[in-house]
Design a protein around this motif. Structure first.
Motif, PDB file in Angstrom:
ATOM      1  N   SER A 139    -124.679 -24.637 -38.222  1.00 55.43           N
ATOM      2  CA  SER A 139    -123.308 -23.800 -38.713  1.00 55.43           C
ATOM      3  C   SER A 139    -123.307 -22.731 -37.896  1.00 55.43           C
ATOM      4  CB  SER A 139    -123.052 -23.678 -40.068  1.00 55.43           C
ATOM      5  OG  SER A 139    -124.208 -22.614 -40.583  1.00 55.43           O
ATOM      6  N   LYS A 140    -124.420 -22.101 -37.850  1.00 56.18           N
ATOM      7  CA  LYS A 140    -124.344 -20.788 -36.712  1.00 56.18           C
ATOM      8  C   LYS A 140    -124.052 -21.167 -35.432  1.00 56.18           C
ATOM      9  CE  LYS A 140    -127.196 -16.632 -35.833  1.00 56.18           C
ATOM     10  NZ  LYS A 140    -127.076 -16.768 -34.298  1.00 56.18           N
ATOM     11  N   ASP A 143    -120.489 -22.047 -35.173  1.00 51.01           N
ATOM     12  CA  ASP A 143    -119.721 -20.561 -35.024  1.00 51.01           C
ATOM     13  C   ASP A 143    -119.938 -19.770 -33.819  1.00 51.01           C
ATOM     14  OD1 ASP A 143    -118.744 -21.009 -37.448  1.00 51.01           O
ATOM     15  OD2 ASP A 143    -119.962 -19.766 -38.585  1.00 51.01           O
ATOM     16  N   ASP A 144    -121.005 -19.656 -33.352  1.00 49.09           N
ATOM     17  CA  ASP A 144    -121.505 -18.919 -32.158  1.00 49.09           C
ATOM     18  C   ASP A 144    -120.977 -19.638 -30.791  1.00 49.09           C
ATOM     19  OD1 ASP A 144    -123.090 -17.405 -33.502  1.00 49.09           O
ATOM     20  OD2 ASP A 144    -124.923 -18.200 -32.675  1.00 49.09           O
ATOM     21  N   GLU A 147    -114.741 -17.724 -36.989  1.00 48.07           N
ATOM     22  CA  GLU A 147    -116.055 -18.522 -37.338  1.00 48.07           C
ATOM     23  C   GLU A 147    -115.637 -19.256 -38.468  1.00 48.07           C
ATOM     24  OE1 GLU A 147    -116.331 -14.919 -36.816  1.00 48.07           O
ATOM     25  OE2 GLU A 147    -116.533 -15.604 -34.692  1.00 48.07           O
ATOM     26  N   ASN A 196    -129.834 -24.429 -39.125  1.00 44.06           N
ATOM     27  CA  ASN A 196    -128.569 -23.503 -38.850  1.00 44.06           C
ATOM     28  C   ASN A 196    -127.592 -24.054 -37.775  1.00 44.06           C
ATOM     29  OD1 ASN A 196    -129.986 -21.582 -40.496  1.00 44.06           O
ATOM     30  ND2 ASN A 196    -131.175 -20.975 -38.854  1.00 44.06           N
ATOM     31  N   ARG A 247    -122.628 -25.118 -45.442  1.00 38.81           N
ATOM     32  CA  ARG A 247    -122.082 -24.858 -44.109  1.00 38.81           C
ATOM     33  C   ARG A 247    -122.334 -25.763 -43.086  1.00 38.81           C
ATOM     34  NH1 ARG A 247    -122.366 -18.187 -44.681  1.00 38.81           N
ATOM     35  NH2 ARG A 247    -120.411 -18.164 -46.389  1.00 38.81           N
ATOM     36  N   ASP A 248    -123.876 -25.964 -43.136  1.00 42.24           N
ATOM     37  CA  ASP A 248    -124.078 -26.946 -42.189  1.00 42.24           C
ATOM     38  C   ASP A 248    -123.417 -28.285 -42.186  1.00 42.24           C
ATOM     39  OD1 ASP A 248    -125.784 -25.098 -40.963  1.00 42.24           O
ATOM     40  OD2 ASP A 248    -127.834 -25.968 -41.774  1.00 42.24           O
ATOM     41  N   CYS A 250    -119.961 -28.326 -41.026  1.00 37.97           N
ATOM     42  CA  CYS A 250    -119.551 -28.320 -39.547  1.00 37.97           C
ATOM     43  C   CYS A 250    -119.970 -29.491 -38.774  1.00 37.97           C
ATOM     44  CB  CYS A 250    -120.606 -27.120 -38.907  1.00 37.97           C
ATOM     45  SG  CYS A 250    -120.060 -25.457 -39.496  1.00 37.97           S
ATOM     46  N   SER A 276    -117.258 -21.756 -40.445  1.00 41.15           N
ATOM     47  CA  SER A 276    -118.054 -21.922 -41.541  1.00 41.15           C
ATOM     48  C   SER A 276    -118.068 -20.950 -42.488  1.00 41.15           C
ATOM     49  CB  SER A 276    -119.688 -22.282 -40.886  1.00 41.15           C
ATOM     50  OG  SER A 276    -120.218 -20.873 -40.906  1.00 41.15           O
ATOM     51  N   GLN A 277    -117.334 -19.647 -42.331  1.00 45.53           N
ATOM     52  CA  GLN A 277    -117.469 -18.425 -43.237  1.00 45.53           C
ATOM     53  C   GLN A 277    -116.566 -18.898 -44.263  1.00 45.53           C
ATOM     54  OE1 GLN A 277    -114.949 -15.225 -42.124  1.00 45.53           O
ATOM     55  NE2 GLN A 277    -114.186 -16.360 -40.444  1.00 45.53           N
TER      56      GLN A 277
END
Length: 543
Positions: A111-112, A115-116, A144, A109, A155-156, A159, A146-147
């Motif tokens: 990409s999360k 974004d975070d 964010e 994760n 997405r990963d 990023c 990756s959206q």
């Protein structure tokens, strides 16, 4: 040479980010500009933090990996370091660094996490870097990213590709560079995203030649360094080219920028421009909203008045949806010459520039100056709102002059433009310049564009500031002259009609007349001969 090489490196970074977008199906996508500009800004803020931190704490500069040293600092040490750094430096934590994300890119994760990280940076720096709307909402620093990749499984990797592109590059060596260096970088960064292809409220990128001329006339060289603590405003700011040029000649620390623009895209680009040009202190004054309907900047209940105003407002567009809301008692003084009527059959040709120009005149201080790009038709219109505005400028003695620019000075519009300069302290002579024959024609893509040389720019600026009259180029007139010409601001209408004379003796004059007489007689003979030939042909035809 180093600057040229580094600019090329920056362009390669931008091209690399664009290539990543293209590889993931976002080339020419409506969200591509957000990804490119925000990734660029993230890198810039990361490196600016490193640059300032190393100045405060020399041990960081000496370390092989400054991020590791900083990561080992206590919370109190980090807080003390942040307090000693300039106020325009973003507050970052060790987990916000690009190097940290690079080390975590193989984690699930990713990409999360990416974004975070951007979200947390936005929250930490909201007070300094957030743009606001006319309704009071805050437009955060980062989205964010990756959206924008519709397939979650990609997405990963997307990023990771961005982080890998950013980690090999550093801005640190060029933070001491000045405006001109960043102006060309910014222009390259946004060249594909600031055009007239964006719909109703599309942005028109003002050429640097036009911006420089406006700035150098508003603040002449002999005044630069003396102006301070002034306000500069653009009610249709776009990406801020005009304001950056004015701030540069005044001094970035000597002025405060105020803007409003209906476009969210423009406001985000302007924020980036302010960050690049050491004007972070003005970001709280950047407002996204409808200037004509909801002018934001006020002193108490009254609209704020400014020292300098520059603008390249939209010329024509449909504002029929809020036109009637402007026509009220509260706006009588602001729109003193009137509000354009709704053109039922062609609403897109409603002259919205007339509203902006009236708003600018109303928003000037009693000793303020303004420079506004307008369609050249404004300077000679014989009736309507245009003439009423010109009449006020002349009757109230607040016009400094007008420059009519070459055609196609804007590559994306063929409309002829003029720059009108307002100076509420100018009670004497007015300069009118016809620069329409200057410049060199070039092809830029499918469009033809006119470029002024640096020498031509300097000539225009010098003629205007020194009020020089030059044959077929400029005139210097007084207000009475203009009112007598029905308030025309076209230089050509004031040029003298000159006749050439030769000194001839009586004998030379007689000889000259004899030659003309003989030539006329020969022409008449030929005419008679041709006439007879035509008659004979007609007679033959009738027979």
């Amino acid at each position: 040479m180093v600057e040229i090489q580094f600019q090329q490196k920056v362009r390669e970074l931008i091209d690399g980010l664009k290539a990543i977008c293209a590889n993931y199906g976002l080339g020419n996508d409506g969200n591509e500009f957000k990804i490119i500009t925000q990734a660029f800004l993230y890198k810039f803020l990361n490196d600016k933090f490193a640059y300032e931190a190393k100045k405060v704490e020399p041990s960081l500069a000496e370390a092989e990996k400054w991020e590791d040293v900083l990561s080992n600092m206590s919370d109190d040490e980090l807080e003390m370091l942040a307090l000693q750094m300039p106020a325009d430096t973003a507050t970052l934590k060790p987990q916000h660094f690009i190097s940290y994300l690079f080390s975590q890119q193989n984690e699930p994760n990713f990409s999360k996490l990416f974004d975070d990280t951007l979200r947390d940076i936005s929250i930490q720096n909201n007070e300094i870097f957030a743009v606001q709307t006319d309704g009071g909402a805050k437009v955060k620093l980062f989205d964010e990213l990756s959206q924008y990749i519709s397939d979650p499984s990609k997405r990963d990797e997307f990023c990771k590709a961005i982080i890998n592109e950013l980690v090999e590059f550093s801005f640190e060596r060029i933070f001491d560079q000045k405006f001109d260096f960043y102006a060309s970088i910014f222009e390259y960064l946004i060249k594909d995203y600031n055009s007239n292809s964006g719909g109703k409220y599309a942005e028109y990128y003002t050429p640097h030649a036009v911006a420089r001329i406006m700035a150098e006339i508003l603040v002449p060289k002999d005044q630069q360094g003396q102006v301070k603590n002034v306000t500069c405003y653009d009610p249709a700011a776009g990406s801020g080219t005009l304001l950056m040029n004015v701030a540069h000649v005044i001094g970035e620390s000597r002025c405060a920028i105020y803007t409003q623009d209906i476009s969210q895209k423009s406001s985000n680009l302007l924020r980036l421009n302010l960050i690049l040009n050491n004007l972070v202190h003005s970001i709280p004054n950047v407002v996204q909203g409808n200037t004509m309907l909801h002018p934001y900047h006020k002193d108490g209940t009254e609209l704020k008045k400014f020292d300098y105003i520059v603008s390249n407002p939209p010329f024509k567009l449909d504002f029929s949806d809020f036109r009637n809301d402007l026509d009220n008692k509260a706006n009588k003084e602001r729109f003193f010459a009137g509000i354009p009527k709704i053109k039922v059959k062609d609403k897109d040709k409603m002259e919205i520039y007339q509203l902006f120009l009236q708003h600018i005149i109303y928003s000037l201080k009693d000793d303020g100056k303004a420079a506004v790009v307008l369609p050249t038709g404004f300077i000679t219109a014989q009736s309507g709102i245009d003439k009423k505005i010109r009449q006020k400028l002349i009757d109230d003695k607040m016009l400094a002059g007008v420059i009519s620019m070459p055609s196609n000075i804007f590559a994306n519009t063929g409309t002829s433009v003029s720059i009108i300069f307002i100076d509420k302290k100018n009670k004497d002579k007015v300069v009118l310049i016809d620069a329409s024959n200057l410049g060199q024609k070039i092809k830029e893509g499918k469009n033809q564009k006119t470029l002024l040389t640096l020498q031509e720019e300097e000539k225009i600026i010098n003629i205007f500031n020194k009020k020089i009259a030059e044959d077929e180029l400029s005139v210097v007139v007084n207000y009475e002259d203009i009112s007598n010409k029905n308030y025309s601001l076209s230089a050509g209408q004031y040029f003298e009609v000159k006749m050439e004379y030769e000194n001839l003796t009586p004998e030379e004059f007689k000889l000259r007349v004899d030659d003309f007489s003989q030539a006329i007689e020969e022409l008449l003979k030929k005419s008679n001969m041709l006439s007879n030939q035509i008659k004979n042909k007609i007679t033959d035809f009738e027979l």
